[in-house]
Design an enzyme around this catalytic site. Structure first.
Site: not given
Length: 224
Positions: A100, A201
């Site tokens: 990520e 998120e």
């Protein structure tokens, strides 16, 4: 945790490996020499076994911050070794390892703060293992905070992406609270061939958390 997930009727689709104190200053552990790196390695088989028992085979390996007194090249070599170790372990259950990219304003000590840098590491891990099971975790909020061209990122890297996360920007709230054209971006992802999960998120705001899902029609809440 397994019982809670099962009782709620939810499906676990991704799990972080040990990443230090994520609510606090840490942004991962696998590139940090000493105890943190050792904790990451020790956690890998534990996390894999837990996730496997719930049918989850996707794992996020957060890189970690730069630390004083350690050369960047030394940290990067350790990171590649640990990521290779994790990718091979994940490969034994037919799984996927995610890399990520975070954002520089909020994570100034993290070296992975752009899509190209994350892809560089994905490619390095795949080259080291020969397994081709490392993929990009495309977080549109982080990339937006970095000032990246989100349409270009999608067009260039959708094929190497195995998970997507969203939040609006500014504010990291639910879609519609900021300025990102998330509907358009998700449509572009779909047209680029991405058919995986979209993780929500974002911060729920001041009201009850359930209210933060009001923008999303109920039939789509379990859809890829």
């Amino acid at each position: 945790l397994r019982a809670a997930l099962t009782d709620a009727g939810t499906q676990l689709v991704g799990l972080n490996f040990y990443a230090g104190q994520l609510p606090g200053p840490d942004r991962g552990a696998l590139s940090i020499p000493g105890e943190e790196s050792e904790k990451f390695r020790a956690n890998v088989p534990v996390a894999i076994e837990f996730a496997r028992s719930l049918g989850c085979t996707t794992f996020n390996a957060l890189y970690g911050n730069r630390v004083e007194g350690v050369a960047a090249a030394e940290q990067d070599a350790l990171a590649l070794a640990n990521l290779t170790f994790a990718a091979r372990a994940v490969g034994e259950v037919g799984g996927t390892l995610l890399i990520e990219a975070l954002n520089a304003p909020e994570s100034p000590k993290c070296p992975i703060v752009s899509a190209p840098k994350a892809i560089e590491i994905v490619d390095a891990v795949n080259a080291a293992t020969g397994l081709d099971n490392a993929r990009f975790l495309m977080d549109l909020y982080h990339l937006s905070m970095n000032g990246e061209d989100l349409e270009e990122v999608i067009d260039r890297y959708a094929a190497k992406t195995a998970h997507v996360q969203i939040a609006d920007n500014p504010g990291r709230g639910a879609p519609g609270t900021g300025e990102l054209d998330l509907d358009g971006l998700l449509d572009r992802l779909k047209k680029a061939g991405y058919d995986g999960w979209i993780g929500l998120e974002y911060k729920p705001g001041d009201g009850p958390s359930a209210g933060a899902f009001g923008w999303l029609p109920a039939p789509l809440r379990a859809a890829k």
